[in-house]
Motif scaffolding. Structure first.
Motif, PDB file in Angstrom:
ATOM      1  N   UNK A   1      96.834  52.701  84.358  1.00  0.00           N
ATOM      2  CA  UNK A   1      96.190  52.217  83.534  1.00  0.00           C
ATOM      3  C   UNK A   1      95.594  53.695  82.726  1.00  0.00           C
ATOM      4  N   UNK A   2      95.554  53.596  81.485  1.00  0.00           N
ATOM      5  CA  UNK A   2      94.928  54.949  80.941  1.00  0.00           C
ATOM      6  C   UNK A   2      94.674  54.543  79.627  1.00  0.00           C
ATOM      7  N   UNK A   3      93.588  55.231  79.021  1.00  0.00           N
ATOM      8  CA  UNK A   3      93.028  55.110  77.700  1.00  0.00           C
ATOM      9  C   UNK A   3      93.522  56.079  76.781  1.00  0.00           C
ATOM     10  N   UNK A   4      93.909  57.510  77.286  1.00  0.00           N
ATOM     11  CA  UNK A   4      94.692  58.449  76.476  1.00  0.00           C
ATOM     12  C   UNK A   4      96.072  58.742  76.844  1.00  0.00           C
ATOM     13  N   UNK A   5      96.800  57.674  76.305  1.00  0.00           N
ATOM     14  CA  UNK A   5      98.218  57.660  76.391  1.00  0.00           C
ATOM     15  C   UNK A   5      98.874  58.829  76.173  1.00  0.00           C
ATOM     16  N   UNK A   6      98.697  59.769  74.997  1.00  0.00           N
ATOM     17  CA  UNK A   6      99.357  60.937  74.987  1.00  0.00           C
ATOM     18  C   UNK A   6      99.380  61.972  76.335  1.00  0.00           C
ATOM     19  N   UNK A   7      97.876  61.867  76.620  1.00  0.00           N
ATOM     20  CA  UNK A   7      97.657  62.774  78.007  1.00  0.00           C
ATOM     21  C   UNK A   7      98.593  62.135  79.175  1.00  0.00           C
ATOM     22  N   UNK A   8      98.655  61.053  79.290  1.00  0.00           N
ATOM     23  CA  UNK A   8      99.530  60.497  80.338  1.00  0.00           C
ATOM     24  C   UNK A   8     100.663  60.839  80.503  1.00  0.00           C
ATOM     25  N   UNK A   9     101.649  61.024  79.025  1.00  0.00           N
ATOM     26  CA  UNK A   9     102.698  61.172  78.702  1.00  0.00           C
ATOM     27  C   UNK A   9     102.835  62.679  79.160  1.00  0.00           C
ATOM     28  N   UNK A  10     101.953  63.604  78.684  1.00  0.00           N
ATOM     29  CA  UNK A  10     101.917  64.951  79.103  1.00  0.00           C
ATOM     30  C   UNK A  10     102.031  65.359  80.415  1.00  0.00           C
ATOM     31  N   UNK A  11     101.085  64.685  81.168  1.00  0.00           N
ATOM     32  CA  UNK A  11     101.411  65.038  82.703  1.00  0.00           C
ATOM     33  C   UNK A  11     102.349  64.343  83.581  1.00  0.00           C
ATOM     34  N   UNK A  12     103.129  63.521  82.870  1.00  0.00           N
ATOM     35  CA  UNK A  12     104.331  62.957  83.361  1.00  0.00           C
ATOM     36  C   UNK A  12     104.117  61.662  84.134  1.00  0.00           C
ATOM     37  N   UNK A  13     103.113  60.944  83.648  1.00  0.00           N
ATOM     38  CA  UNK A  13     103.046  59.493  84.441  1.00  0.00           C
ATOM     39  C   UNK A  13     104.405  58.851  83.767  1.00  0.00           C
ATOM     40  N   UNK A  14     104.956  57.816  84.456  1.00  0.00           N
ATOM     41  CA  UNK A  14     105.936  57.061  84.240  1.00  0.00           C
ATOM     42  C   UNK A  14     105.845  55.471  83.972  1.00  0.00           C
ATOM     43  N   UNK A  15     104.548  55.113  84.273  1.00  0.00           N
ATOM     44  CA  UNK A  15     104.303  53.981  83.990  1.00  0.00           C
ATOM     45  C   UNK A  15     102.885  54.006  83.324  1.00  0.00           C
ATOM     46  N   UNK A  19      94.336  51.045  77.925  1.00  0.00           N
ATOM     47  CA  UNK A  19      93.062  50.473  78.280  1.00  0.00           C
ATOM     48  C   UNK A  19      92.304  50.600  76.965  1.00  0.00           C
ATOM     49  N   UNK A  20      91.087  50.242  76.890  1.00  0.00           N
ATOM     50  CA  UNK A  20      90.309  49.962  75.717  1.00  0.00           C
ATOM     51  C   UNK A  20      89.458  51.277  75.363  1.00  0.00           C
ATOM     52  N   UNK A  21      88.734  51.609  76.109  1.00  0.00           N
ATOM     53  CA  UNK A  21      88.077  52.923  75.799  1.00  0.00           C
ATOM     54  C   UNK A  21      87.836  53.818  77.046  1.00  0.00           C
ATOM     55  N   UNK A  22      87.129  55.245  76.835  1.00  0.00           N
ATOM     56  CA  UNK A  22      86.766  55.828  77.983  1.00  0.00           C
ATOM     57  C   UNK A  22      85.484  55.168  78.729  1.00  0.00           C
ATOM     58  N   UNK A  23      84.599  54.918  78.079  1.00  0.00           N
ATOM     59  CA  UNK A  23      83.379  54.442  78.853  1.00  0.00           C
ATOM     60  C   UNK A  23      83.511  52.929  79.283  1.00  0.00           C
ATOM     61  N   UNK A  24      84.576  52.350  78.605  1.00  0.00           N
ATOM     62  CA  UNK A  24      84.777  50.941  79.013  1.00  0.00           C
ATOM     63  C   UNK A  24      86.131  50.527  78.912  1.00  0.00           C
ATOM     64  N   UNK A  25      87.010  51.125  79.892  1.00  0.00           N
ATOM     65  CA  UNK A  25      88.389  50.887  80.082  1.00  0.00           C
ATOM     66  C   UNK A  25      88.901  49.482  80.040  1.00  0.00           C
ATOM     67  N   UNK A  26      88.082  48.684  80.737  1.00  0.00           N
ATOM     68  CA  UNK A  26      88.802  47.199  80.750  1.00  0.00           C
ATOM     69  C   UNK A  26      87.785  46.341  80.249  1.00  0.00           C
ATOM     70  N   UNK A  27      86.885  46.681  79.215  1.00  0.00           N
ATOM     71  CA  UNK A  27      86.165  45.676  78.555  1.00  0.00           C
ATOM     72  C   UNK A  27      85.567  46.275  77.340  1.00  0.00           C
ATOM     73  N   UNK A  28      84.782  45.354  76.582  1.00  0.00           N
ATOM     74  CA  UNK A  28      84.281  45.852  75.345  1.00  0.00           C
ATOM     75  C   UNK A  28      82.693  45.058  75.460  1.00  0.00           C
TER      76      UNK A  28
END
Length: 65
Positions: A1-15, A19-28
């Motif tokens: 689970x990541x809120x910064x998908x481009x960063x996750x792609x850059x570091x090589x995450x495969x799945x 998420x929603x935001x940095x301070x509240x990844x699973x809620x609003x």
């Protein structure tokens, strides 16, 4: 689970499950507790499904809520 998908792609995450935001990844906090529960339930469900998926390449899983 990541809120910064481009960063996750850059570091090589495969799945990746967005998420929603940095301070509240699973809620609003501006929504009701019921709405937050729906958000969390859905995204954690997608993440659990992603764990069982046999992804051979980088995959960003779709979330509906």
């Amino acid at each position: 689970m990541a809120n910064l998908i481009p960063v996750a792609k850059t570091v090589g995450s495969n799945k990746m499950v967005p998420t929603i935001s940095i301070p509240y990844p699973l809620g609003d906090p501006s929504t009701s507790k019921e709405e937050q529960w729906k958000l969390r339930h859905h995204r954690v469900g997608v993440a659990l499904d992603a764990l069982t998926d046999d992804a051979k390449e980088q995959t960003v899983y779709k979330v509906k809520i």
